[in-house]
Design a protein around this motif. Structure first.
Motif, PDB file in Angstrom:
ATOM      1  N   SER A   1      40.898  48.277  42.169  1.00 14.44           N
ATOM      2  CA  SER A   1      41.959  48.293  41.153  1.00 14.44           C
ATOM      3  C   SER A   1      43.283  48.901  41.626  1.00 14.44           C
ATOM      4  O   SER A   1      44.202  49.028  40.841  1.00 14.44           O
ATOM      5  CB  SER A   1      41.503  49.038  39.882  1.00 14.44           C
ATOM      6  N   MET A   2      43.403  49.270  42.891  1.00 12.29           N
ATOM      7  CA  MET A   2      44.668  49.868  43.318  1.00 12.29           C
ATOM      8  C   MET A   2      45.655  48.856  43.848  1.00 12.29           C
ATOM      9  O   MET A   2      46.781  49.194  44.211  1.00 12.29           O
ATOM     10  CB  MET A   2      44.427  50.977  44.352  1.00 12.29           C
ATOM     11  N   ALA A   3      45.239  47.584  43.924  1.00 13.38           N
ATOM     12  CA  ALA A   3      46.131  46.501  44.334  1.00 13.38           C
ATOM     13  C   ALA A   3      45.786  45.275  43.508  1.00 13.38           C
ATOM     14  O   ALA A   3      44.664  45.141  43.009  1.00 13.38           O
ATOM     15  CB  ALA A   3      45.971  46.214  45.829  1.00 13.38           C
ATOM     16  N   PRO A   4      46.726  44.337  43.352  1.00 16.22           N
ATOM     17  CA  PRO A   4      46.448  43.161  42.518  1.00 16.22           C
ATOM     18  C   PRO A   4      45.324  42.302  43.085  1.00 16.22           C
ATOM     19  O   PRO A   4      45.163  42.191  44.303  1.00 16.22           O
ATOM     20  CB  PRO A   4      47.780  42.395  42.548  1.00 16.22           C
ATOM     21  N   ASP A   5      44.556  41.707  42.186  1.00 11.98           N
ATOM     22  CA  ASP A   5      43.627  40.655  42.575  1.00 11.98           C
ATOM     23  C   ASP A   5      44.478  39.412  42.790  1.00 11.98           C
ATOM     24  O   ASP A   5      45.045  38.861  41.835  1.00 11.98           O
ATOM     25  CB  ASP A   5      42.587  40.436  41.470  1.00 11.98           C
TER      26      ASP A   5
ATOM     27  N   HIS B   1      43.272  44.452  49.030  1.00 10.95           N
ATOM     28  CA  HIS B   1      43.106  43.343  48.095  1.00 10.95           C
ATOM     29  C   HIS B   1      41.676  42.826  48.020  1.00 10.95           C
ATOM     30  O   HIS B   1      41.387  41.942  47.212  1.00 10.95           O
ATOM     31  CB  HIS B   1      44.064  42.204  48.447  1.00 10.95           C
ATOM     32  N   GLY B   2      40.783  43.363  48.860  1.00  7.96           N
ATOM     33  CA  GLY B   2      39.373  43.022  48.761  1.00  7.96           C
ATOM     34  C   GLY B   2      38.903  41.974  49.740  1.00  7.96           C
ATOM     35  O   GLY B   2      39.600  40.981  49.992  1.00  7.96           O
ATOM     36  N   LYS B   3      37.715  42.197  50.308  1.00  3.47           N
ATOM     37  CA  LYS B   3      37.108  41.217  51.196  1.00  3.47           C
ATOM     38  C   LYS B   3      36.850  39.927  50.420  1.00  3.47           C
ATOM     39  O   LYS B   3      36.372  39.957  49.288  1.00  3.47           O
ATOM     40  CB  LYS B   3      35.787  41.771  51.750  1.00  3.47           C
ATOM     41  N   ASP B   4      37.180  38.791  51.034  1.00  3.05           N
ATOM     42  CA  ASP B   4      37.013  37.476  50.395  1.00  3.05           C
ATOM     43  C   ASP B   4      37.742  37.410  49.052  1.00  3.05           C
ATOM     44  O   ASP B   4      37.342  36.684  48.138  1.00  3.05           O
ATOM     45  CB  ASP B   4      35.533  37.151  50.194  1.00  3.05           C
ATOM     46  N   LEU B   5      38.818  38.202  48.930  1.00  5.70           N
ATOM     47  CA  LEU B   5      39.662  38.253  47.727  1.00  5.70           C
ATOM     48  C   LEU B   5      38.946  38.846  46.518  1.00  5.70           C
ATOM     49  O   LEU B   5      39.480  38.804  45.405  1.00  5.70           O
ATOM     50  CB  LEU B   5      40.206  36.856  47.373  1.00  5.70           C
ATOM     51  N   GLU B   6      37.763  39.407  46.707  1.00  7.08           N
ATOM     52  CA  GLU B   6      37.079  40.097  45.615  1.00  7.08           C
ATOM     53  C   GLU B   6      37.582  41.531  45.578  1.00  7.08           C
ATOM     54  O   GLU B   6      37.324  42.314  46.484  1.00  7.08           O
ATOM     55  CB  GLU B   6      35.566  40.069  45.819  1.00  7.08           C
ATOM     56  N   ASN B   7      38.314  41.886  44.521  1.00  7.08           N
ATOM     57  CA  ASN B   7      38.973  43.182  44.435  1.00  7.08           C
ATOM     58  C   ASN B   7      38.203  44.091  43.486  1.00  7.08           C
ATOM     59  O   ASN B   7      38.100  43.819  42.298  1.00  7.08           O
ATOM     60  CB  ASN B   7      40.415  42.993  43.949  1.00  7.08           C
ATOM     61  N   PHE B   8      37.659  45.192  44.035  1.00  3.70           N
ATOM     62  CA  PHE B   8      36.822  46.078  43.236  1.00  3.70           C
ATOM     63  C   PHE B   8      37.485  47.412  42.901  1.00  3.70           C
ATOM     64  O   PHE B   8      37.005  48.134  42.048  1.00  3.70           O
ATOM     65  CB  PHE B   8      35.515  46.381  43.982  1.00  3.70           C
TER      66      PHE B   8
ATOM     67  N   ARG C   1      44.017  41.462  57.545  1.00  5.12           N
ATOM     68  CA  ARG C   1      45.072  42.473  57.395  1.00  5.12           C
ATOM     69  C   ARG C   1      45.221  42.917  55.945  1.00  5.12           C
ATOM     70  O   ARG C   1      45.806  43.963  55.672  1.00  5.12           O
ATOM     71  CB  ARG C   1      46.402  41.900  57.899  1.00  5.12           C
ATOM     72  N   CYS C   2      44.720  42.119  55.014  1.00  4.39           N
ATOM     73  CA  CYS C   2      44.941  42.359  53.587  1.00  4.39           C
ATOM     74  C   CYS C   2      43.707  42.908  52.866  1.00  4.39           C
ATOM     75  O   CYS C   2      43.811  43.422  51.752  1.00  4.39           O
ATOM     76  CB  CYS C   2      45.353  41.067  52.887  1.00  4.39           C
ATOM     77  N   LYS C   3      42.540  42.761  53.483  1.00  2.00           N
ATOM     78  CA  LYS C   3      41.288  42.933  52.749  1.00  2.00           C
ATOM     79  C   LYS C   3      41.021  44.359  52.292  1.00  2.00           C
ATOM     80  O   LYS C   3      40.363  44.557  51.255  1.00  2.00           O
ATOM     81  CB  LYS C   3      40.112  42.451  53.591  1.00  2.00           C
TER      82      LYS C   3
ATOM     83  N   ASN D   1      36.638  49.318  47.574  1.00  4.44           N
ATOM     84  CA  ASN D   1      36.637  47.906  47.952  1.00  4.44           C
ATOM     85  C   ASN D   1      35.595  47.572  49.010  1.00  4.44           C
ATOM     86  O   ASN D   1      35.434  46.420  49.395  1.00  4.44           O
ATOM     87  CB  ASN D   1      38.021  47.481  48.463  1.00  4.44           C
ATOM     88  N   ALA D   2      34.882  48.595  49.502  1.00 12.48           N
ATOM     89  CA  ALA D   2      33.925  48.368  50.582  1.00 12.48           C
ATOM     90  C   ALA D   2      32.735  47.522  50.143  1.00 12.48           C
ATOM     91  O   ALA D   2      32.115  46.860  50.965  1.00 12.48           O
ATOM     92  CB  ALA D   2      33.425  49.712  51.123  1.00 12.48           C
ATOM     93  N   SER D   3      32.404  47.546  48.863  1.00 10.68           N
ATOM     94  CA  SER D   3      31.215  46.819  48.412  1.00 10.68           C
ATOM     95  C   SER D   3      31.321  46.512  46.919  1.00 10.68           C
ATOM     96  O   SER D   3      31.868  47.308  46.142  1.00 10.68           O
ATOM     97  CB  SER D   3      29.948  47.652  48.667  1.00 10.68           C
ATOM     98  N   LYS D   4      30.765  45.375  46.530  1.00  7.07           N
ATOM     99  CA  LYS D   4      30.760  44.983  45.121  1.00  7.07           C
ATOM    100  C   LYS D   4      29.973  45.980  44.276  1.00  7.07           C
ATOM    101  O   LYS D   4      30.192  46.082  43.068  1.00  7.07           O
ATOM    102  CB  LYS D   4      30.157  43.581  44.964  1.00  7.07           C
ATOM    103  N   VAL D   5      29.085  46.741  44.907  1.00  5.82           N
ATOM    104  CA  VAL D   5      28.302  47.720  44.165  1.00  5.82           C
ATOM    105  C   VAL D   5      29.205  48.783  43.532  1.00  5.82           C
ATOM    106  O   VAL D   5      28.812  49.451  42.591  1.00  5.82           O
ATOM    107  CB  VAL D   5      27.246  48.377  45.088  1.00  5.82           C
TER     108      VAL D   5
END
Length: 677
Positions: A615-619, A606-613, A601-603, A538-542
């Motif tokens: 797959s271990m938690a719901p988008d 669940h991903g920074k800016d809600l972008e989830n890369f 607290r969630c990122k 989840n650290a980067s969209k790459v």
């Protein structure tokens, strides 16, 4: 705490126990056999031996016949998320951990689950499961027990035959919600050695417990505490001289969340420590300082826990370049002399060879792009930093990123070839006093490699480049002159260990983080691998390879020559977002703006800016539950899903929970509207 055992446990064990060559030494303190003495049919340690080489001398599967390798069996693991562990193989039984410390025993020949241990996190301080991705890196074996640490800080001994708890102990104060366990314990000399992770400020340490009774034997802190309270030992007094200000108020960090190795001849335990807190050293106290023992390798006496030596990889560390990547112990011919060495492919892009008797640096060279330092001075052991390294308020480009040139994924060392095989990442970051942005900066960023590195010559021998894939799995090297690695794109490869030629490919249907293990059962060589993408992806969209929450099953795969068991098809990668929205919900823009800030607290999951890369938690943009205020509140504040691995954030106020809900609803609506043609 509970385990679910299969009806054939006793039968399976009576049939397979004779294959196990590890002595059941009970309460004795004799060391497990060291590298070269362990029976080659088993994989009894996370790295097979205490040396952490991730190498097996087995050669039934070799470069001449690996093309005949096929799937022997697979086992789906419902409810699992990120799978990082390397399976142990002992007496015909696989042992491995899943998300948050769930533990399994599986028959290696049939793939039948013998038992599953559920740590029942919902009843054990459920608030402590935050910012960990559910990651767990394995278990240990000794004297008929399996040892596992759970995310909430418990260390348990499980009966290897039944999975039933023998003892359980809390390894840190239950009031300290900043600590978690994600690493595998190690057992040596009748002692279970375990560290912990931590975020947001904590004081790191590593602890040894009696393997039979669970009694605490010693503890070594990795950073000094408040001087007003005195120091635990001379090492802490020495370390305190390298800190400034009131560092103890933030804890200092330097946690030992993964890297542990052991030399049974020298009776030394080697630990690697994490970065400091805050990351920027200038914020850890006025006046700077090296901040011992942040980002360091430390040698400790096994029996007493006393300090012997240290080598600090990054004095005054400011880039999240921790030293928690695994250290590998080996003997190398350097200058015509056999040297007992410790090797580290550091997160900071340098490969270190260190004398493991004294801690003296032997050599260090860049194995990846690294512009924070020119070189490592061999006389002092210190880096010669570039001007850009000590960044100010304006962000500057630095390589490697906080993800590292080599992260936690296991590397391997083959005594046959003399090469170290490293899963590398080239990725930069824009880092400033108040921000870190991990993203591709130049054309070579986002590329991962499998790098065969000569540790004596300190240069590349061969390299496989994954142009479109940088977050890949750990490595296994074998006596069959093979190197195995899985990738984030879901491919499992075998390479010629000498040339790097790709010899075999298997489509696992989901990204791979873990390193495989290999072992012998009834004269057949098997290779087992956990498949479950996640972790720091989840650290980067790459690192987004299209794997989505609950769309691909998590599995253990086992391979052998001549097998052709089909793998059930899975859904392909998906790169679109199926955002859901209820137009009747009125968005409070002011609350949503506040929710964006509280969402930190969630990122991680669940991903920074809600972008989830990962797959271990719901988008959350796709979640029907997150569309209903009552259900959302029950999950976040009341812990309705703690049994499924979702933390309870009961410290959040009603206003904060509502604002996060508004932020999710606003972002989901914007995403849904943007997707309309």
């Amino acid at each position: 705490m509970k385990s679910v055992a299969g009806a054939s446990v006793a039968i399976a064990w009576s049939a397979t126990l004779s294959l196990c060559v590890l002595p059941d030494v009970g309460g004795a303190v004799d060391d497990r056999p060291s590298a070269g003495e362990v029976g080659i049919q088993d994989w009894p340690e996370p790295g097979r031996t205490f040396a952490e080489q991730h190498y097996s001398p087995l050669s039934s599967i070799n470069r001449g016949n690996v093309a005949q390798l096929g799937l022997a069996w697979h086992l789906d693991l419902p409810g699992e998320r990120s799978l990082h562990a390397t399976p142990l193989a002992i007496g015909g039984v696989l042992y491995f951990s899943g998300t948050n410390g769930t533990t399994y025993a599986v028959d290696v020949r049939s793939g039948k689950q013998l038992w599953r241990f559920d740590p029942e996190l919902a009843t054990h301080t459920p608030d402590r499961k935050g910012i960990l991705f559910g990651s767990h890196r394995g278990v240990a074996y000794w004297g008929g027990n399996i040892y596992v640490g759970t995310v909430d800080g418990r260390l348990l001994a499980l009966n290897a035959k039944t999975g039933h708890p023998v003892w359980s102990i809390q390894t840190f104060d239950e009031a300290d919600a900043s600590k978690q366990i994600s690493g595998a314990p190690r057992v040596a000399g009748g002692k279970v050695i375990i560290g912990h992770g931590g975020e947001g400020g904590t004081r790191g340490y590593v602890t040894a417990y009696d393997a039979v009774r669970g009694a605490r034997l010693w503890r070594f802190y990795t950073v000094p505490g408040n001087p007003a309270k005195g120091f635990e030992n001379a090492a802490m007094e020495m370390a305190a001289k390298t800190w400034r200000g009131e560092w103890w108020k933030d804890g200092g960090n330097a946690t030992v969340w993964d890297n542990i190795a052991y030399d049974p001849e020298l009776k030394l335990v080697y630990i690697g420590t994490a970065n400091g807190t805050p990351i920027n050293a200038s914020r850890r106290g006025a006046g700077g300082g090296d901040n011992l023992f942040v980002a360091s390798i430390i040698a400790l006496d096994l029996h007493t826990g006393e300090y012997r030596w240290h080598y600090q990889v990054n004095p005054g560390e400011s880039w999240d370049y921790d030293a928690t990547q695994q250290t590998v112990l080996a003997e190398l011919d350097i200058g015509g002399q056999q040297r007992k060495v410790l090797m580290l492919a550091s997160k900071n892009g340098f490969f270190y060879v260190i004398d493991r008797l004294t801690g003296k640096l032997i050599s260090a060279e860049k194995f990846s792009k690294a512009n924070w330092a020119q070189r490592i001075d061999l006389k002092s052991g210190r880096p010669i930093e570039t001007r850009a390294a000590r960044y100010g308020s304006e962000p500057v480009p630095i390589w490697p990123s906080v993800v590292g040139a080599h992260s936690w994924q296991r590397m391997s060392f083959s005594p046959r070839t003399g090469l170290v095989y490293i899963p590398t990442i080239q990725l930069g970051m824009m880092i400033g006093a108040k921000s870190i942005d991990v993203r591709p900066i130049e054309s070579g960023d986002g590329v991962g490699t499998l790098l065969a590195w000569d540790p004596i010559a300190q240069k590349s021998h061969w390299e496989v480049r994954y142009i479109d894939c940088s977050w890949n799995g750990g490595v296994l090297a074998t006596g069959g002159d093979l190197v195995f690695q899985g990738t984030g794109r879901g491919k499992f490869f075998a390479y010629d260990a000498t040339t790097g030629e790709r010899l075999w490919t298997f489509d696992a249907g989901l990204g791979i983080n873990a390193a495989p293990s290999t072992y012998l059962s009834d004269g057949v060589q098997y290779i087992s691998l956990l498949v479950g993408y996640g972790g720091g992806a989840n650290a980067s969209k790459v690192f987004d390879y299209g794997w989505r929450f609950n769309e691909q099953p998590r599995r253990v795969l086992t391979f052998a020559l001549g097998k052709k068991t089909p793998l059930p098809p899975t859904l392909p990668p998906r790169f679109t977002v199926r955002a859901v929205d209820d137009p009747k919900i009125v968005i409070d823009a002011e609350a949503a703006a506040e929710g964006r800030r509280a969402y930190w607290r969630c990122k991680e999951c669940h991903g920074k800016d809600l972008e989830n890369f990962a797959s271990m938690a719901p988008d959350l943009r796709e979640s029907l539950l997150a569309m209903q205020w009552g259900a959302f509140r029950a999950v976040v504040k009341e812990g309705a899903f703690t049994a499924r691995g979702m933390p309870t954030f009961d410290d959040l106020s009603e206003k904060e929970v509502w604002s996060i809900y508004m932020y999710i609803r606003q972002t989901a609506r914007e995403t849904a509207q943007a997707s309309v043609p």
